[in-house]
Design a protein around this motif. Structure first.
Motif, PDB file in Angstrom:
ATOM      1  N   GLY A  73       0.682 -18.441 -15.862  1.00 41.72           N
ATOM      2  CA  GLY A  73       1.847 -19.196 -16.301  1.00 41.72           C
ATOM      3  C   GLY A  73       2.782 -19.355 -15.124  1.00 41.72           C
ATOM      4  O   GLY A  73       2.401 -19.884 -14.078  1.00 41.72           O
ATOM      5  N   SER A  74       4.003 -18.843 -15.282  1.00 45.38           N
ATOM      6  CA  SER A  74       4.964 -18.922 -14.169  1.00 45.38           C
ATOM      7  C   SER A  74       5.082 -17.598 -13.423  1.00 45.38           C
ATOM      8  O   SER A  74       5.948 -17.442 -12.562  1.00 45.38           O
ATOM      9  N   ILE A  75       4.219 -16.648 -13.734  1.00 41.28           N
ATOM     10  CA  ILE A  75       4.345 -15.301 -13.189  1.00 41.28           C
ATOM     11  C   ILE A  75       3.382 -15.072 -12.025  1.00 41.28           C
ATOM     12  O   ILE A  75       2.167 -15.203 -12.170  1.00 41.28           O
ATOM     13  N   ASP A  76       3.924 -14.730 -10.858  1.00 34.57           N
ATOM     14  CA  ASP A  76       3.088 -14.315  -9.730  1.00 34.57           C
ATOM     15  C   ASP A  76       2.414 -12.988 -10.080  1.00 34.57           C
ATOM     16  O   ASP A  76       3.067 -12.051 -10.565  1.00 34.57           O
ATOM     17  N   THR A  77       1.120 -12.913  -9.830  1.00 30.55           N
ATOM     18  CA  THR A  77       0.362 -11.723 -10.217  1.00 30.55           C
ATOM     19  C   THR A  77      -0.535 -11.271  -9.071  1.00 30.55           C
ATOM     20  O   THR A  77      -1.240 -12.077  -8.469  1.00 30.55           O
ATOM     21  N   ILE A  78      -0.490  -9.978  -8.791  1.00 34.13           N
ATOM     22  CA  ILE A  78      -1.337  -9.365  -7.773  1.00 34.13           C
ATOM     23  C   ILE A  78      -2.309  -8.425  -8.480  1.00 34.13           C
ATOM     24  O   ILE A  78      -1.907  -7.623  -9.324  1.00 34.13           O
ATOM     25  N   VAL A  79      -3.583  -8.534  -8.130  1.00 36.68           N
ATOM     26  CA  VAL A  79      -4.599  -7.672  -8.725  1.00 36.68           C
ATOM     27  C   VAL A  79      -5.237  -6.817  -7.635  1.00 36.68           C
ATOM     28  O   VAL A  79      -5.732  -7.342  -6.637  1.00 36.68           O
ATOM     29  N   VAL A  80      -5.214  -5.511  -7.857  1.00 38.99           N
ATOM     30  CA  VAL A  80      -5.763  -4.545  -6.906  1.00 38.99           C
ATOM     31  C   VAL A  80      -7.028  -3.942  -7.502  1.00 38.99           C
ATOM     32  O   VAL A  80      -7.028  -3.519  -8.658  1.00 38.99           O
ATOM     33  N   SER A  81      -8.101  -3.895  -6.723  1.00 37.21           N
ATOM     34  CA  SER A  81      -9.390  -3.450  -7.269  1.00 37.21           C
ATOM     35  C   SER A  81     -10.111  -2.433  -6.398  1.00 37.21           C
ATOM     36  O   SER A  81     -11.327  -2.287  -6.500  1.00 37.21           O
ATOM     37  N   SER A  82      -9.394  -1.723  -5.546  1.00 37.11           N
ATOM     38  CA  SER A  82     -10.036  -0.687  -4.729  1.00 37.11           C
ATOM     39  C   SER A  82      -9.129   0.529  -4.651  1.00 37.11           C
ATOM     40  O   SER A  82      -7.899   0.410  -4.714  1.00 37.11           O
ATOM     41  N   PRO A  83      -9.711   1.733  -4.504  1.00 37.96           N
ATOM     42  CA  PRO A  83      -8.902   2.950  -4.404  1.00 37.96           C
ATOM     43  C   PRO A  83      -7.953   2.930  -3.214  1.00 37.96           C
ATOM     44  O   PRO A  83      -6.822   3.422  -3.316  1.00 37.96           O
ATOM     45  N   GLU A  84      -8.404   2.364  -2.097  1.00 40.05           N
ATOM     46  CA  GLU A  84      -7.572   2.356  -0.888  1.00 40.05           C
ATOM     47  C   GLU A  84      -6.290   1.561  -1.104  1.00 40.05           C
ATOM     48  O   GLU A  84      -5.192   2.010  -0.739  1.00 40.05           O
ATOM     49  N   ILE A  85      -6.416   0.374  -1.708  1.00 31.59           N
ATOM     50  CA  ILE A  85      -5.222  -0.449  -1.917  1.00 31.59           C
ATOM     51  C   ILE A  85      -4.410   0.076  -3.095  1.00 31.59           C
ATOM     52  O   ILE A  85      -3.178  -0.029  -3.107  1.00 31.59           O
ATOM     53  N   ALA A  86      -5.067   0.668  -4.094  1.00 33.70           N
ATOM     54  CA  ALA A  86      -4.337   1.309  -5.186  1.00 33.70           C
ATOM     55  C   ALA A  86      -3.430   2.403  -4.648  1.00 33.70           C
ATOM     56  O   ALA A  86      -2.290   2.581  -5.108  1.00 33.70           O
ATOM     57  N   LYS A  87      -3.923   3.140  -3.665  1.00 32.57           N
ATOM     58  CA  LYS A  87      -3.110   4.190  -3.049  1.00 32.57           C
ATOM     59  C   LYS A  87      -1.901   3.594  -2.339  1.00 32.57           C
ATOM     60  O   LYS A  87      -0.801   4.161  -2.375  1.00 32.57           O
ATOM     61  N   GLU A  88      -2.095   2.451  -1.679  1.00 31.56           N
ATOM     62  CA  GLU A  88      -0.975   1.759  -1.023  1.00 31.56           C
ATOM     63  C   GLU A  88       0.104   1.391  -2.044  1.00 31.56           C
ATOM     64  O   GLU A  88       1.302   1.566  -1.804  1.00 31.56           O
TER      65      GLU A  88
END
Length: 499
Positions: A73-88
């Motif tokens: 819709g009008s919402i910017d969305t970021i999807v994280v799918s790895s442990p390394e970036i989840a930790k970030e």
């Protein structure tokens, strides 16, 4: 209704031009947004998400990478799918990425302004977090209320035993929900939430189920916040009704306890959370007014019940599908506890295979596959990309649990992997974070790690399970239904066989 539809049409027509311009402007201005599928006008990437967002986002991540940008819709969305970036996201940049985007359904009755789940990380949130940690989920508090939980586990055992005697089919999902409801009720209120074989005394259960259903319904107002005041799907209206009913039930409990305290010459002898909250509020009314008690109770009660019940169903599903795994878990119980002794909370640490079964279920069937979305307070750089201010952030732990680069045979249920690999589920090992991590980690983790092993043990210690209609174990359906919790789409029903 025609007026509402006209407003929506006018909004969409007007928004089309705005969206096209703003979207292009955003991409030109940022320049370093993570890769992702190109969004359609107005709706963005909504159609690419579908009814199973965790699965769709996993497939898209294989194309665009472990950090991905979408427009919902009008919402910017970021999807994280790895442990390394989840930790970030959850640890290194936790200070700037720990807010929440509040769904319209949670704004009713001022819940979003008083709820630990939705409040921003500020003074009020810290007070609620401190109260939860010290007054509910501390070791001493949980130890004090363990007798109440044992009583509710005995009720679960008695129900299953009666069904085995009467050759009665058990809807394991319903039984698990009532067990979790009563375990939470015992810990929080020293009472029962519902009964197994009765349609009466089910008000709290029906209210929790209704709230979960309405919160899980996709809402146009969340994709297009300008529609919140219109509430085109009447979701906020329905949410107000369910939340109002829940608060009425909780207020009655609070008033009954206050009345009991006033009538008693001595202090009320209760080891539950409600009494701890009332005492704390009485002594610290400026930082924790009494009208905030019901909001905190609802957060803990509703969230804990739904998550525990759903996880329990998946555990039993996999144990029934894999009889040799159930036998290993049961044999461990017999060896450590004995065939005729009751399993106690103090036994949990001596049951490594049972704990491995639960960890494997967290990996393979996480209750919250995308966790509760975070929101960026400021533009933040992650892995060379910009996470825009006000964007929502999904951490796809379902994708991480099925990643062959992390887990061998990821599409097989193999509890044994956790006997060979020491892994922490308390938010420090990012390969497996079913409760989240960082300051937003689930506050109920200490209680969940006590409840789940005992619920499973109660169901398998002295019972085997036979499927109806001659169904074979491998034929048990494991399709998923996305909602507040990732539920089993087809109810699990089986006959308990007393051993």
């Amino acid at each position: 209704m025609e007026y509402v539809q006209l407003l929506i049409v006018l909004f969409i027509v007007g928004y089309t031009c705005f969206y096209a311009l703003s979207s292009n402007s955003r991409r030109r201005r940022s320049g370093k947004l993570p890769p992702g599928p190109y969004p359609f006008p107005i709706i963005g990437n909504i159609l690419q998400i579908g009814r199973h967002p965790h699965q769709s986002l996993t497939k898209l991540a294989k194309i665009y990478g472990p950090i991905m940008y979408l427009k919902l819709g009008s919402i910017d969305t970021i999807v994280v799918s790895s442990p390394e970036i989840a930790k970030e996201v959850l640890q290194k940049h936790d200070h700037s990425l720990s807010s929440r985007r509040i769904p319209a359904a949670a704004e009713v009755h001022d819940h979003s302004t008083k709820s630990m789940l939705w409040l921003p990380v500020a003074d009020q949130w810290r007070i609620l977090r401190k109260i939860s940690k010290e007054q509910v989920f501390s070791v001493s508090r949980l130890e004090a209320s363990h007798g109440l939980r044992q009583e509710k586990l005995q009720n679960l055992y008695d129900f299953v035993h009666e069904c085995s005697i009467n050759h009665q089919l058990v809807d394991i999902g319903k039984a698990a929900f009532i067990a979790a409801l009563n375990l939470m009720s015992a810990t929080l209120f020293s009472g029962d939430g519902a009964q197994y074989n009765s349609d009466s005394s089910q008000e709290l259960k029906e209210t929790i189920v209704g709230m979960a259903k309405i919160l899980a319904t996709p809402n146009f107002s969340d994709f297009f916040p300008v529609l919140k005041s219109i509430d085109p799907q009447r979701i906020k209206h329905e949410s107000k009704r369910y939340f109002g009913k829940a608060y009425s039930i909780l207020e009655n409990m609070i008033n009954q306890r206050l009345k009991l305290s006033a009538e008693s010459l001595d202090s009320v002898d209760k080891n539950d959370f409600l009494q701890a909250l009332l005492d704390y509020s009485r002594n610290n009314s400026s930082e924790f007014p009494s009208d905030h008690i019901k909001h905190l109770l609802l957060d803990l009660f509703a969230g804990g019940t739904e998550a525990a019940a759903t996880t329990m169903v998946w555990i039993m599903t996999e144990l029934i599908r894999n009889p040799e795994k159930m036998s290993k878990a049961r044999n461990e119980l017999w060896d450590v506890v004995g065939r005729n002794n009751k399993v106690k909370e103090s036994d949990i640490s001596r049951l490594p295979y049972l704990q491995s079964v639960i960890k494997e279920t967290f990996r393979y069937h996480p209750t919250g596959p995308l966790l509760v979305p975070h929101k960026a307070d400021v533009d933040t750089e992650i892995n060379g990309y910009i996470v825009p201010k006000d964007s929502q952030i999904f951490v796809n732990i379902w994708a991480m649990g099925r990643d062959p680069n992390i887990w061998s045979n990821p599409n097989s249920f193999e509890p044994e992997r956790f006997l060979q690999r020491e892994i922490d589920i308390k938010g420090q090992d990012f390969d497996l974070i079913p409760f989240g991590s960082g300051r937003r980690i689930c506050p109920g983790l200490p209680l969940a790690t006590r409840m789940l092993p005992l619920m499973v043990a109660t169901m398998i210690h002295n019972f085997d399970w036979k499927l109806e209609g001659g169904m074979k174990p491998e034929e048990v359906d494991i399709s998923e239904k996305f909602g507040v919790a990732l539920e089993k789409a087809v109810p699990l029903k089986a006959f308990p066989i007393k051993l």
